[in-house]
Scaffold this motif. Structure first.
Motif, PDB file in Angstrom:
ATOM      1  N   THR A  84      45.399  40.179 -17.532  1.00 46.55           N
ATOM      2  CA  THR A  84      44.628  41.204 -16.837  1.00 46.55           C
ATOM      3  C   THR A  84      43.420  40.564 -16.149  1.00 46.55           C
ATOM      4  O   THR A  84      43.136  40.853 -14.985  1.00 46.55           O
ATOM      5  N   ASN A  87      44.306  38.985 -13.006  1.00 50.11           N
ATOM      6  CA  ASN A  87      44.919  39.927 -12.050  1.00 50.11           C
ATOM      7  C   ASN A  87      46.429  39.750 -11.915  1.00 50.11           C
ATOM      8  O   ASN A  87      46.994  39.941 -10.840  1.00 50.11           O
ATOM      9  N   GLN A  88      47.084  39.424 -13.024  1.00 54.94           N
ATOM     10  CA  GLN A  88      48.533  39.289 -13.028  1.00 54.94           C
ATOM     11  C   GLN A  88      49.224  40.483 -13.676  1.00 54.94           C
ATOM     12  O   GLN A  88      50.431  40.636 -13.533  1.00 54.94           O
ATOM     13  N   LEU A  89      48.460  41.279 -14.390  1.00 52.71           N
ATOM     14  CA  LEU A  89      49.035  42.380 -15.142  1.00 52.71           C
ATOM     15  C   LEU A  89      48.078  43.560 -15.094  1.00 52.71           C
ATOM     16  O   LEU A  89      46.872  43.393 -15.289  1.00 52.71           O
ATOM     17  N   SER A  90      48.616  44.731 -14.823  1.00 53.41           N
ATOM     18  CA  SER A  90      47.790  45.937 -14.762  1.00 53.41           C
ATOM     19  C   SER A  90      47.221  46.271 -16.141  1.00 53.41           C
ATOM     20  O   SER A  90      47.920  46.146 -17.153  1.00 53.41           O
ATOM     21  N   ALA A  91      45.983  46.723 -16.139  1.00 46.05           N
ATOM     22  CA  ALA A  91      45.313  47.059 -17.398  1.00 46.05           C
ATOM     23  C   ALA A  91      46.065  48.141 -18.164  1.00 46.05           C
ATOM     24  O   ALA A  91      46.122  48.098 -19.398  1.00 46.05           O
ATOM     25  N   TRP A  92      46.665  49.114 -17.470  1.00 42.57           N
ATOM     26  CA  TRP A  92      47.346  50.199 -18.180  1.00 42.57           C
ATOM     27  C   TRP A  92      48.519  49.679 -18.998  1.00 42.57           C
ATOM     28  O   TRP A  92      48.788  50.200 -20.079  1.00 42.57           O
ATOM     29  N   ILE A  93      49.198  48.642 -18.503  1.00 43.15           N
ATOM     30  CA  ILE A  93      50.314  48.055 -19.256  1.00 43.15           C
ATOM     31  C   ILE A  93      49.786  47.400 -20.527  1.00 43.15           C
ATOM     32  O   ILE A  93      50.351  47.566 -21.608  1.00 43.15           O
ATOM     33  N   ILE A 153      58.180  42.434 -16.875  1.00 38.77           N
ATOM     34  CA  ILE A 153      56.992  43.262 -17.113  1.00 38.77           C
ATOM     35  C   ILE A 153      57.427  44.701 -17.383  1.00 38.77           C
ATOM     36  O   ILE A 153      56.986  45.325 -18.350  1.00 38.77           O
ATOM     37  N   TRP A 154      58.317  45.222 -16.545  1.00 38.74           N
ATOM     38  CA  TRP A 154      58.804  46.589 -16.736  1.00 38.74           C
ATOM     39  C   TRP A 154      59.653  46.717 -17.995  1.00 38.74           C
ATOM     40  O   TRP A 154      59.524  47.692 -18.740  1.00 38.74           O
ATOM     41  N   THR A 157      57.392  46.701 -21.009  1.00 36.44           N
ATOM     42  CA  THR A 157      56.648  47.958 -21.089  1.00 36.44           C
ATOM     43  C   THR A 157      57.545  49.089 -21.587  1.00 36.44           C
ATOM     44  O   THR A 157      57.171  49.853 -22.485  1.00 36.44           O
TER      45      THR A 157
END
Length: 180
Positions: A84, A87-93, A153-154, A157
């Protein structure tokens, strides 16, 4: 202290070095990224190894039961937070994944207080593998593998959410009735 517990402690000791190499020079140095990847893979391997050794040779201890999952969570969550920051991964994930870990840990504590041991489910194991693969892909950050990274990533999640729902459905009685 037995070998599995030493491997667990080694994994915890490796975490700051993993984070250091991942974040050095703002995460832009490829050499440092590969060192971070090697540390992460070795740390992940110690997780598999300590469990195998503990079960095979009857070296399961209360320390190991407590520290092994904690070490795993520390390793994965520290990586997620770094991704995060980079900036490689969204904070919500990251919030979804870390929240799941807290919820499951809470369930396990309540169950343990009631003398119930809750084993890891297949969904939880799939979730862990997908998170580990996702983490390695994010660490090495190879542009050619961006589509594969996005899929993992998906996948990680979705499996995190599925494993949480599965866990709650199978174990909700621990909270409502105090036993299973």
């Amino acid at each position: 202290m037995n070998l599995p517990n030493k491997l667990t402690i080694l994994r915890v000791i490796m975490i700051p070095f993993f984070v250091l190499f991942l974040l050095l020079e703002g995460g832009t140095n490829v050499t440092y990224r590969w060192i971070a990847a090697a540390i992460f893979v070795i740390a992940s391997f110690t997780d598999m190894l300590d469990g195998m050794i503990a079960r095979k040779y009857g070296l399961v201890t209360n320390f190991g039961k407590f520290m092994d999952p904690l070490a795993d969570k520390l390793l994965v969550c520290s990586g997620l937070i770094c991704f995060t920051a980079l900036n490689q991964l969204s904070a919500w994930i990251v919030i979804v994944i870390i929240s799941r870990e807290f919820i499951i840990s809470g369930f396990r504590l309540v169950a343990s207080d009631n003398g119930v041991v809750i084993a890891a489910s297949q969904w939880g194991k799939f979730k862990t593998v997908s998170q580990m693969v996702m983490s390695v892909l994010l660490i090495v950050n190879i542009p050619l593998l961006s589509p594969v990274t996005a899929v993992f990533i998906w996948l990680a999640t979705i499996l995190t959410i599925v494993s949480l729902v599965d866990y709650i459905v199978k174990n909700y009685k621990v909270l409502t009735e105090g036993s299973m």
